[in-house]
Motif scaffolding. Structure first.
Motif, PDB file in Angstrom:
ATOM      1  N   MET A  56       0.829  -1.167   0.017  1.00 35.94           N
ATOM      2  CA  MET A  56       0.023  -0.009   0.047  1.00 35.94           C
ATOM      3  C   MET A  56       0.923   1.298   0.150  1.00 35.94           C
ATOM      4  SD  MET A  56      -2.961   1.371   2.592  1.00 35.94           S
ATOM      5  CE  MET A  56      -2.178   0.635   4.187  1.00 35.94           C
ATOM      6  N   GLY A  57       0.697   2.099  -0.880  1.00 33.25           N
ATOM      7  CA  GLY A  57       1.353   3.543  -0.906  1.00 33.25           C
ATOM      8  C   GLY A  57       0.813   4.300   0.195  1.00 33.25           C
ATOM      9  N   ARG A  58       1.738   5.240   0.695  1.00 34.60           N
ATOM     10  CA  ARG A  58       1.082   6.199   1.773  1.00 34.60           C
ATOM     11  C   ARG A  58       1.731   7.649   1.303  1.00 34.60           C
ATOM     12  NH1 ARG A  58      -1.465   6.077   6.955  1.00 34.60           N
ATOM     13  NH2 ARG A  58      -1.210   7.770   7.936  1.00 34.60           N
ATOM     14  N   PHE A  59       1.134   8.403   1.420  1.00 35.86           N
ATOM     15  CA  PHE A  59       1.620   9.824   0.999  1.00 35.86           C
ATOM     16  C   PHE A  59       1.101  10.779   2.175  1.00 35.86           C
ATOM     17  CE2 PHE A  59       0.935   7.814  -2.844  1.00 35.86           C
ATOM     18  CZ  PHE A  59       2.128   8.123  -3.644  1.00 35.86           C
ATOM     19  N   CYS A  60       1.937  11.842   2.525  1.00 36.01           N
ATOM     20  CA  CYS A  60       1.505  12.651   3.643  1.00 36.01           C
ATOM     21  C   CYS A  60       1.845  14.242   3.054  1.00 36.01           C
ATOM     22  CB  CYS A  60       2.372  12.420   4.924  1.00 36.01           C
ATOM     23  SG  CYS A  60       1.570  13.672   6.252  1.00 36.01           S
ATOM     24  N   VAL A  61       0.604  15.186   3.381  1.00 33.45           N
ATOM     25  CA  VAL A  61       1.072  16.463   3.113  1.00 33.45           C
ATOM     26  C   VAL A  61       0.478  17.330   4.671  1.00 33.45           C
ATOM     27  CG1 VAL A  61       0.084  18.572   1.822  1.00 33.45           C
ATOM     28  CG2 VAL A  61       0.346  16.398   0.906  1.00 33.45           C
ATOM     29  N   SER A  62       1.733  17.889   4.956  1.00 31.64           N
ATOM     30  CA  SER A  62       1.675  18.209   6.224  1.00 31.64           C
ATOM     31  C   SER A  62       1.685  20.032   6.297  1.00 31.64           C
ATOM     32  CB  SER A  62       2.660  17.851   7.351  1.00 31.64           C
ATOM     33  OG  SER A  62       2.491  18.588   8.443  1.00 31.64           O
ATOM     34  N   THR A  63       0.591  20.759   6.142  1.00 26.60           N
ATOM     35  CA  THR A  63       0.744  22.176   6.298  1.00 26.60           C
ATOM     36  C   THR A  63      -0.738  22.707   6.681  1.00 26.60           C
ATOM     37  OG1 THR A  63      -0.360  22.421   3.920  1.00 26.60           O
ATOM     38  CG2 THR A  63       2.080  22.345   4.039  1.00 26.60           C
ATOM     39  N   ILE A  64      -0.614  24.059   7.236  1.00 31.68           N
ATOM     40  CA  ILE A  64      -1.851  24.543   7.876  1.00 31.68           C
ATOM     41  C   ILE A  64      -2.757  24.913   6.643  1.00 31.68           C
ATOM     42  CG2 ILE A  64      -2.818  26.589   8.845  1.00 31.68           C
ATOM     43  CD1 ILE A  64      -0.455  26.790  10.586  1.00 31.68           C
ATOM     44  N   LEU A  65      -2.095  25.322   5.775  1.00 35.71           N
ATOM     45  CA  LEU A  65      -2.982  25.574   4.326  1.00 35.71           C
ATOM     46  C   LEU A  65      -2.445  24.541   3.273  1.00 35.71           C
ATOM     47  CD1 LEU A  65      -4.814  27.125   2.662  1.00 35.71           C
ATOM     48  CD2 LEU A  65      -3.034  28.615   2.076  1.00 35.71           C
ATOM     49  N   SER A  66      -3.158  23.719   2.828  1.00 33.23           N
ATOM     50  CA  SER A  66      -2.702  22.540   1.919  1.00 33.23           C
ATOM     51  C   SER A  66      -3.190  23.027   0.508  1.00 33.23           C
ATOM     52  CB  SER A  66      -3.442  21.248   2.262  1.00 33.23           C
ATOM     53  OG  SER A  66      -2.866  20.102   1.407  1.00 33.23           O
ATOM     54  N   GLY A 103      -1.041   6.473  -7.189  1.00 31.68           N
ATOM     55  CA  GLY A 103      -1.227   5.410  -8.434  1.00 31.68           C
ATOM     56  C   GLY A 103      -2.115   4.274  -8.194  1.00 31.68           C
ATOM     57  N   ASN A 104      -1.797   3.362  -8.933  1.00 30.31           N
ATOM     58  CA  ASN A 104      -2.602   1.957  -8.798  1.00 30.31           C
ATOM     59  C   ASN A 104      -2.453   1.439  -7.552  1.00 30.31           C
ATOM     60  OD1 ASN A 104      -3.876   2.750 -11.190  1.00 30.31           O
ATOM     61  ND2 ASN A 104      -2.188   1.587 -12.350  1.00 30.31           N
ATOM     62  N   GLY A 105      -3.291   0.396  -7.161  1.00 34.15           N
ATOM     63  CA  GLY A 105      -3.326  -0.142  -5.825  1.00 34.15           C
ATOM     64  C   GLY A 105      -3.824   0.397  -4.730  1.00 34.15           C
ATOM     65  N   LYS A 106      -4.061  -0.144  -3.398  1.00 33.50           N
ATOM     66  CA  LYS A 106      -4.571   0.175  -2.184  1.00 33.50           C
ATOM     67  C   LYS A 106      -3.523   1.437  -2.047  1.00 33.50           C
ATOM     68  CE  LYS A 106      -7.141  -3.751  -1.161  1.00 33.50           C
ATOM     69  NZ  LYS A 106      -7.446  -4.846  -0.338  1.00 33.50           N
ATOM     70  N   SER A 107      -3.779   2.508  -1.643  1.00 27.23           N
ATOM     71  CA  SER A 107      -3.235   3.758  -1.377  1.00 27.23           C
ATOM     72  C   SER A 107      -3.985   4.629  -0.417  1.00 27.23           C
ATOM     73  CB  SER A 107      -2.513   4.483  -2.472  1.00 27.23           C
ATOM     74  OG  SER A 107      -2.070   3.728  -3.353  1.00 27.23           O
ATOM     75  N   SER A 108      -3.016   5.370   0.644  1.00 23.13           N
ATOM     76  CA  SER A 108      -3.753   6.249   1.204  1.00 23.13           C
ATOM     77  C   SER A 108      -3.095   7.655   1.173  1.00 23.13           C
ATOM     78  CB  SER A 108      -3.719   6.023   2.852  1.00 23.13           C
ATOM     79  OG  SER A 108      -2.858   5.226   3.005  1.00 23.13           O
ATOM     80  N   LEU A 109      -3.721   8.687   1.464  1.00 24.82           N
ATOM     81  CA  LEU A 109      -2.980  10.065   1.273  1.00 24.82           C
ATOM     82  C   LEU A 109      -3.702  10.695   2.601  1.00 24.82           C
ATOM     83  CD1 LEU A 109      -1.762  12.327  -0.165  1.00 24.82           C
ATOM     84  CD2 LEU A 109      -4.139  13.060  -1.133  1.00 24.82           C
ATOM     85  N   ALA A 110      -2.837  11.195   3.416  1.00 21.30           N
ATOM     86  CA  ALA A 110      -2.771  11.718   4.736  1.00 21.30           C
ATOM     87  C   ALA A 110      -2.515  13.220   4.746  1.00 21.30           C
ATOM     88  CB  ALA A 110      -1.921  11.096   5.780  1.00 21.30           C
ATOM     89  N   LEU A 111      -3.619  13.964   4.908  1.00 24.95           N
ATOM     90  CA  LEU A 111      -3.680  15.316   4.937  1.00 24.95           C
ATOM     91  C   LEU A 111      -3.683  16.021   6.404  1.00 24.95           C
ATOM     92  CD1 LEU A 111      -5.864  16.310   1.991  1.00 24.95           C
ATOM     93  CD2 LEU A 111      -3.278  16.139   2.047  1.00 24.95           C
ATOM     94  N   LYS A 112      -2.933  16.876   6.831  1.00 19.61           N
ATOM     95  CA  LYS A 112      -3.028  17.482   8.122  1.00 19.61           C
ATOM     96  C   LYS A 112      -3.362  18.941   7.945  1.00 19.61           C
ATOM     97  CE  LYS A 112       0.743  14.694   9.947  1.00 19.61           C
ATOM     98  NZ  LYS A 112       1.882  14.773  10.964  1.00 19.61           N
ATOM     99  N   GLY A 113      -3.551  19.582   6.921  1.00 16.58           N
ATOM    100  CA  GLY A 113      -3.993  20.820   6.697  1.00 16.58           C
ATOM    101  C   GLY A 113      -5.786  21.303   7.146  1.00 16.58           C
ATOM    102  N   VAL A 114      -5.664  22.486   7.529  1.00 11.90           N
ATOM    103  CA  VAL A 114      -7.085  22.940   7.881  1.00 11.90           C
ATOM    104  C   VAL A 114      -7.995  23.372   6.545  1.00 11.90           C
ATOM    105  CG1 VAL A 114      -8.343  24.584   9.274  1.00 11.90           C
ATOM    106  CG2 VAL A 114      -6.253  23.681  10.216  1.00 11.90           C
ATOM    107  N   THR A 115      -7.444  24.128   5.803  1.00 12.20           N
ATOM    108  CA  THR A 115      -8.028  24.844   4.683  1.00 12.20           C
ATOM    109  C   THR A 115      -7.290  23.796   3.467  1.00 12.20           C
ATOM    110  OG1 THR A 115      -8.116  26.851   5.473  1.00 12.20           O
ATOM    111  CG2 THR A 115      -8.465  26.495   2.987  1.00 12.20           C
ATOM    112  N   ILE A 116      -7.978  22.913   2.828  1.00 12.55           N
ATOM    113  CA  ILE A 116      -7.641  22.068   1.825  1.00 12.55           C
ATOM    114  C   ILE A 116      -7.815  22.740   0.532  1.00 12.55           C
ATOM    115  CG2 ILE A 116      -7.421  19.645   0.997  1.00 12.55           C
ATOM    116  CD1 ILE A 116      -6.544  19.990   3.959  1.00 12.55           C
ATOM    117  N   LEU A 117      -6.932  22.953  -0.246  1.00  9.74           N
ATOM    118  CA  LEU A 117      -7.079  23.458  -1.676  1.00  9.74           C
ATOM    119  C   LEU A 117      -6.330  22.571  -2.527  1.00  9.74           C
ATOM    120  CD1 LEU A 117      -6.409  27.249  -0.891  1.00  9.74           C
ATOM    121  CD2 LEU A 117      -8.625  26.127  -1.039  1.00  9.74           C
TER     122      LEU A 117
END
Length: 108
Positions: A1-11, A18-32
């Motif tokens: 499983m792929g995992r990506f993380c974006v860590s900001t107050i404003l994203s 990509g293909n396969g079971k993946s997750s995207l982790a976001l830590k921002g408050v205002t997501i753009l």
């Protein structure tokens, strides 16, 4: 499983996983930006307790995971795409930015 993380107050981001079971982790408050899931079952994870998704373009994610006591802002169209599991552990609040109807999530 792929995992990506974006860590900001404003994203502000354009991310396509990509293909396969993946997750995207976001830590921002205002997501753009634009976030696109892959061809298998993908999860979108928010660790902020107040994510505002009302100005983001999010497609292709089946599962949604929220932090305890989250207060999320999103459109009905965006919430309808989560056809898998919505993980929410306590008392969450969903602020809808558009009119319409949808079935409640059994875990939220």
């Amino acid at each position: 499983m792929g995992r990506f993380c974006v860590s900001t107050i404003l994203s502000l981001f354009a991310e396509s996983i990509g293909n396969g079971k993946s997750s995207l982790a976001l830590k921002g408050v205002t997501i753009l930006g634009i976030y696109t899931g892959g061809t298998d079952t993908d999860s979108l994870i928010f660790s902020s307790s107040t994510p505002d998704l009302s100005n983001a373009t999010i497609t292709g994610f089946e599962n949604l995971a929220l932090t305890n006591n989250a207060n999320i802002t999103a459109s009905i169209a965006l919430m309808l795409q989560f056809t898998g599991t919505v993980y929410a552990a306590r008392t969450e609040t969903l602020n809808l930015t558009t009119a319409g109807t949808f079935n409640a999530f059994s875990t939220m």
